[in-house]
Design a protein around this motif. Structure first.
Motif, short mmCIF file in Angstrom:
data_model
loop_
_atom_site.label_atom_id
_atom_site.label_comp_id
_atom_site.label_asym_id
_atom_site.label_seq_id
_atom_site.Cartn_x
_atom_site.Cartn_y
_atom_site.Cartn_z
N GLU A 122 0.82 -1.22 0.00
CA GLU A 122 0.00 0.00 0.00
C GLU A 122 0.85 1.26 0.00
O GLU A 122 1.82 1.36 0.75
CB GLU A 122 -0.90 0.01 1.24
N MET A 123 0.47 2.22 -0.85
CA MET A 123 0.95 3.59 -0.73
C MET A 123 -0.26 4.44 -0.37
O MET A 123 -1.14 4.67 -1.20
CB MET A 123 1.61 4.09 -2.01
N ARG A 124 -0.33 4.86 0.88
CA ARG A 124 -1.52 5.57 1.37
C ARG A 124 -1.39 7.07 1.16
O ARG A 124 -0.42 7.70 1.57
CB ARG A 124 -1.75 5.28 2.84
N TYR A 125 -2.41 7.64 0.50
CA TYR A 125 -2.53 9.08 0.30
C TYR A 125 -3.54 9.64 1.30
O TYR A 125 -4.53 8.98 1.63
CB TYR A 125 -2.99 9.39 -1.12
N LEU A 126 -3.29 10.85 1.77
CA LEU A 126 -4.23 11.45 2.70
C LEU A 126 -4.29 12.96 2.50
O LEU A 126 -3.30 13.60 2.16
CB LEU A 126 -3.86 11.13 4.15
N ARG A 143 -2.06 15.10 -2.60
CA ARG A 143 -0.68 14.89 -3.03
C ARG A 143 0.20 14.29 -1.94
O ARG A 143 1.34 13.90 -2.21
CB ARG A 143 -0.06 16.24 -3.45
N THR A 144 -0.29 14.20 -0.74
CA THR A 144 0.53 13.74 0.38
C THR A 144 0.43 12.23 0.52
O THR A 144 -0.66 11.67 0.60
CB THR A 144 0.10 14.41 1.69
N ALA A 145 1.59 11.56 0.55
CA ALA A 145 1.61 10.10 0.67
C ALA A 145 2.53 9.68 1.80
O ALA A 145 3.53 10.35 2.11
CB ALA A 145 2.08 9.47 -0.64
N LEU A 146 2.19 8.56 2.41
CA LEU A 146 3.02 7.97 3.45
C LEU A 146 3.97 6.96 2.81
O LEU A 146 3.66 6.38 1.77
CB LEU A 146 2.14 7.26 4.49
N PRO A 147 5.12 6.74 3.41
CA PRO A 147 6.03 5.72 2.87
C PRO A 147 5.39 4.34 2.95
O PRO A 147 4.62 4.06 3.87
CB PRO A 147 7.26 5.83 3.78
N LEU A 194 -0.71 -0.55 -4.60
CA LEU A 194 -2.00 0.11 -4.66
C LEU A 194 -1.84 1.52 -4.09
O LEU A 194 -1.38 1.69 -2.95
CB LEU A 194 -3.06 -0.63 -3.84
N ALA A 195 -2.19 2.51 -4.89
CA ALA A 195 -2.31 3.87 -4.37
C ALA A 195 -3.66 3.95 -3.67
O ALA A 195 -4.70 3.80 -4.30
CB ALA A 195 -2.21 4.88 -5.50
N HIS A 196 -3.63 4.15 -2.37
CA HIS A 196 -4.84 4.08 -1.55
C HIS A 196 -5.22 5.49 -1.10
O HIS A 196 -4.58 6.06 -0.22
CB HIS A 196 -4.59 3.17 -0.34
N PHE A 197 -6.27 6.03 -1.73
CA PHE A 197 -6.74 7.38 -1.39
C PHE A 197 -7.77 7.27 -0.27
O PHE A 197 -8.95 7.57 -0.45
CB PHE A 197 -7.29 8.08 -2.62
N ALA A 198 -7.30 6.84 0.89
CA ALA A 198 -8.19 6.54 2.01
C ALA A 198 -8.84 7.81 2.58
O ALA A 198 -9.99 7.78 3.00
CB ALA A 198 -7.43 5.81 3.10
N GLN A 263 6.18 11.10 8.68
CA GLN A 263 7.01 10.80 7.51
C GLN A 263 6.29 11.08 6.19
O GLN A 263 6.79 10.73 5.12
CB GLN A 263 7.45 9.33 7.55
N ALA A 264 5.11 11.67 6.27
CA ALA A 264 4.36 11.97 5.04
C ALA A 264 5.13 12.95 4.18
O ALA A 264 5.80 13.86 4.68
CB ALA A 264 2.99 12.54 5.40
N ALA A 265 5.05 12.76 2.86
CA ALA A 265 5.79 13.62 1.94
C ALA A 265 4.93 13.97 0.74
O ALA A 265 3.95 13.27 0.43
CB ALA A 265 7.08 12.92 1.49
#
Length: 366
Positions: A122-126, A143-147, A194-198, A263-265
Motif C-alpha cells: 500500500e501507498m496511502r494518500y491522505l 498529493r501527500t503520501a506515506l512511505p 495500490l495507491a490508496h486514497f483513504a 514521515q508523510a511527503a
C-alpha cells in the motif's frame, strides 16, 4: 492473461469515475456492487456501463450489516461461473493500481509461486491542510503520501490455481485469501502497489467512519478487533464540539493511528490514467449521505417489525433478535449447502428452498 476485479462501493461519487477509468488500464473487467449508495454513484455506474462492457454491475441483494468477505467471495464464485479468469482481485473504490504499465503488472502476477496468493503493498494518500480545495478531483488534489512497506500485504490477489479450489474465500478486508479456512501464504508484488486514497477530505473520512461504524457494529459477530481504524475514527467524532470539522480534526490521526504521519511527503499521483468525463457528478454531500444512512436504518427497522408481526409475534426487541438469529443460522446452513459437492446435500438444499417458498406463500395470504 485475463484479469477481473471485484468492488463493493457505497457513496464514492467523488472518486468513482477516476477509479474505474484508471484501473481499466490494468484489468479486463470490473465487477461492481453498489451497496445502496445515496449520492451520484448509481448514475456514474449507469453511464460507465453504457460506455463500456468492461464494467459490469452485480446485484447481490444484500441489505444487512457489512459482510465484505462473504459478499466478495460470493461475487468471485458468481463471475467464475460466467467466465474463465486467470486472476481475480478485490479493489475498493479508493484503491488504484500503481504500475508503469500493464506488462509490468502481468509480469509480477506471473511470478507468483505455485500455491501462493499474490498481494499488493500500500501507498496511502491522505488529505492535508495545505490541499487546494478548489480542485475537486481527489486524484489531483491529494498529493501527500506515506512511505510504503514494499513487502507488506495490503490486498490479496487470487491466481488461477487458487481459483480452482472450491473452498477459496477472502477474509475480512480482503487482505488475505483462505482455503479450508486457513490463510494461504502470500507474495507481495515487487513492482506494483495500490495507491490508496483513504482520506480525501475531513468530511469524506468522517462520513465513511460513521457509515462503517454502523455497518460493522450491526454484525452479529462484531468484536472490537474489527476495523479498529474506522471505529476509532467514529469514537474521535464523539469528542468534536461542533458539526463543522477543521482540517486538523482528530479523526484523521485516529484513523491513521498506526501510520507514520510524521514521515508523510509530497508525492503527486503521476501514474494516473484516464480523464474524467463527468466531473459535475463527482460530489458526495456529507449530510445527504448521513441522512441516506438514517433512511436505510429506518427501512431495516420497519422491515424487522413487519417480519415479526407477519410471523404472529410482537415487534419488540427480543422478538426481532430471535428472528435475526434464526435468519443468521439459516444463512450459515445455506452457505454450507451451496458449497457442498455431495448429492445428499444438494437434495436437502432443494428441499430447504421449497420449504422456504411455501412458508413465504402462506404468510403472504394470512
Amino acid at each position: 492473461m485475463r484479469i477481473a476485479s471485484i468492488s463493493l462501493v457505497k457513496d464514492e461519487a467523488d472518486i468513482l469515475e477516476g477509479f474505474v477509468r484508471h484501473n481499466l488500464h490494468f484489468v479486463d473487467r470490473m465487477y461492481i456492487i453498489d451497496d445502496r449508495s445515496t449520492d451520484n454513484t448509481p448514475e456514474i455506474l449507469r453511464r460507465l456501463t453504457e460506455e463500456t462492457s468492461a464494467v459490469r454491475i452485480l446485484e447481490d441483494g444484500w441489505t444487512g450489516a457489512f459482510h465484505q468477505a462473504r459478499r466478495t467471495t460470493a461475487a468471485m464464485r458468481l463471475i467464475l461461473k460466467e467466465e474463465d479468469w486467470d486472476i481475480i482481485l478485490p479493489l475498493d473504490a479508493d484503491e488504484l493500481i500503481r504500475a508503469a504499465d500493464r506488462s509490468v503488472f502481468e509480469a509480477d502476477l506471473a511470478a507468483i509461486p505455485q500455491g501462493m496468493a499474490g498481494a499488493f503493498s500500500e501507498m496511502r494518500y491522505l488529505a492535508g491542510p495545505e490541499d487546494d480545495l478548489s480542485i475537486t478531483d481527489p486524484l489531483v488534489r491529494v498529493r501527500t503520501a506515506l512511505p510504503h512497506d514494499p513487502v507488506g500485504a495490503f490486498k490479496s490477489i487470487a491466481t488461477r490455481q487458487l481459483l480452482a479450489e472450491p473452498t477459496l474465500a477472502f477474509d475480512e478486508g480482503n487482505h488475505s485469501i483462505l482455503t479450508h479456512g486457513i490463510r494461504v501464504p502470500t507474495r507481495s508484488l515487487p513492482n506494483v502497489q495500490l495507491a490508496h486514497f483513504a482520506i480525501r477530505s475531513v468530511d469524506q473520512i468522517a462520513v465513511k467512519c460513521l457509515k462503517h461504524y454502523v455497518g460493522w457494529r450491526s454484525r452479529e459477530d462484531y468484536t472490537k478487533n474489527f476495523v479498529p481504524t474506522l471505529v476509532g475514527g467514529a469514537e474521535a467524532l464523539k469528542a468534536e464540539p461542533r458539526f463543522a470539522l477543521a482540517p486538523s480534526a482528530a479523526i484523521i490521526p485516529a484513523y491513521c493511528d498506526s501510520y507514520p504521519l510524521d514521515q508523510a511527503a509530497d508525492r503527486p499521483f503521476v501514474e494516473r490514467r484516464g480523464a474524467l468525463k463527468w466531473p459535475e457528478l463527482a460530489v458526495s454531500p456529507p449530510y445527504a449521505q448521513v441522512i441516506g444512512l438514517f433512511d436505510q436504518l429506518i427501512a431495516r427497522a420497519s422491515a424487522g417489525d413487519a417480519l415479526v408481526k407477519a410471523a404472529g409475534g410482537e415487534a419488540n426487541a427480543e422478538a426481532v433478535s430471535r428472528v435475526i438469529a434464526e435468519r443468521n443460522a439459516l444463512q450459515i446452513e445455506m452457505d454450507q449447502l451451496k458449497t457442498s459437492t455431495s448429492r445428499l446435500a444438494k437434495a436437502y438444499w432443494n428441499a430447504v428452498v421449497f420449504r422456504m417458498r411455501r412458508s413465504l406463500r402462506k404468510r403472504r395470504y394470512r
